[in-house]
Design a protein around this motif. Sequence first.
Motif, PDB file in Angstrom:
ATOM      1  N   THR A  84     112.270 -77.701 108.970  1.00 54.71           N
ATOM      2  CA  THR A  84     111.633 -76.522 108.388  1.00 54.71           C
ATOM      3  C   THR A  84     111.747 -75.336 109.328  1.00 54.71           C
ATOM      4  OG1 THR A  84     110.086 -77.944 107.204  1.00 54.71           O
ATOM      5  CG2 THR A  84     109.482 -75.633 107.421  1.00 54.71           C
ATOM      6  N   VAL A  86     114.056 -74.849 111.612  1.00 58.59           N
ATOM      7  CA  VAL A  86     115.464 -74.429 111.607  1.00 58.59           C
ATOM      8  C   VAL A  86     115.766 -73.607 110.352  1.00 58.59           C
ATOM      9  CG1 VAL A  86     117.843 -75.282 111.430  1.00 58.59           C
ATOM     10  CG2 VAL A  86     116.265 -76.306 113.068  1.00 58.59           C
ATOM     11  N   TYR A  87     115.235 -74.037 109.211  1.00 56.78           N
ATOM     12  CA  TYR A  87     115.445 -73.301 107.960  1.00 56.78           C
ATOM     13  C   TYR A  87     114.835 -71.911 108.049  1.00 56.78           C
ATOM     14  CZ  TYR A  87     114.855 -71.830 103.151  1.00 56.78           C
ATOM     15  OH  TYR A  87     114.867 -71.108 101.999  1.00 56.78           O
ATOM     16  N   ARG A  89     114.161 -70.121 110.684  1.00 52.27           N
ATOM     17  CA  ARG A  89     114.912 -69.298 111.648  1.00 52.27           C
ATOM     18  C   ARG A  89     116.211 -68.816 111.028  1.00 52.27           C
ATOM     19  NH1 ARG A  89     112.761 -66.850 115.517  1.00 52.27           N
ATOM     20  NH2 ARG A  89     114.581 -67.071 116.797  1.00 52.27           N
ATOM     21  N   SER A  90     116.872 -69.646 110.254  1.00 51.72           N
ATOM     22  CA  SER A  90     118.124 -69.214 109.622  1.00 51.72           C
ATOM     23  C   SER A  90     117.851 -68.161 108.545  1.00 51.72           C
ATOM     24  CB  SER A  90     118.884 -70.402 109.033  1.00 51.72           C
ATOM     25  OG  SER A  90     118.194 -70.934 107.935  1.00 51.72           O
ATOM     26  N   GLU A  91     116.743 -68.296 107.813  1.00 51.16           N
ATOM     27  CA  GLU A  91     116.389 -67.299 106.810  1.00 51.16           C
ATOM     28  C   GLU A  91     115.960 -65.984 107.473  1.00 51.16           C
ATOM     29  OE1 GLU A  91     116.459 -67.259 103.378  1.00 51.16           O
ATOM     30  OE2 GLU A  91     117.685 -69.030 103.702  1.00 51.16           O
ATOM     31  N   GLU A  92     115.338 -66.083 108.621  1.00 48.87           N
ATOM     32  CA  GLU A  92     114.900 -64.887 109.348  1.00 48.87           C
ATOM     33  C   GLU A  92     116.099 -64.063 109.778  1.00 48.87           C
ATOM     34  OE1 GLU A  92     113.144 -64.328 113.701  1.00 48.87           O
ATOM     35  OE2 GLU A  92     111.805 -65.447 112.360  1.00 48.87           O
ATOM     36  N   ARG A  93     117.161 -64.726 110.157  1.00 47.53           N
ATOM     37  CA  ARG A  93     118.378 -64.006 110.587  1.00 47.53           C
ATOM     38  C   ARG A  93     119.066 -63.317 109.429  1.00 47.53           C
ATOM     39  NH1 ARG A  93     120.501 -68.494 114.816  1.00 47.53           N
ATOM     40  NH2 ARG A  93     118.937 -68.064 116.396  1.00 47.53           N
ATOM     41  N   ARG A  94     118.927 -63.876 108.221  1.00 47.75           N
ATOM     42  CA  ARG A  94     119.543 -63.265 107.046  1.00 47.75           C
ATOM     43  C   ARG A  94     118.881 -61.952 106.687  1.00 47.75           C
ATOM     44  NH1 ARG A  94     120.383 -67.681 102.358  1.00 47.75           N
ATOM     45  NH2 ARG A  94     121.518 -69.185 103.609  1.00 47.75           N
TER      46      ARG A  94
END
Length: 95
Positions: A84, A86-87, A89-94
């Motif tokens: 969760t 990791v998900y 953090r990846s959405e935050e970068r988008r």
Amino acid sequence: MYWAAVLITGISAVLSSLVSSSAFSLAAQTDSECTTAVSSGNGCCGVIAAGLRIITKAAFSSKKQLIISSAAYFYLTALILFFTLVYFRSEERRV
């Protein structure tokens, strides 16, 4: 070992409640969509945690396997929390 597990569980419960209440307060200061997402996420996490506990209790039902049942539950929960994070953090970068 038992008391260490109890202590760590207690500390994580306190920290989890602080994060949960802070996240909801922070989301309430923004759009209504954020509040809905936080509420839904908390509900989903509760359902997942209950389901995992039922599954691990059913899989390791004898008294000898009680430690294995608890360890499996906590390891699975930690794994879900990690993915969760990791998900998010990846959405935050988008954004």
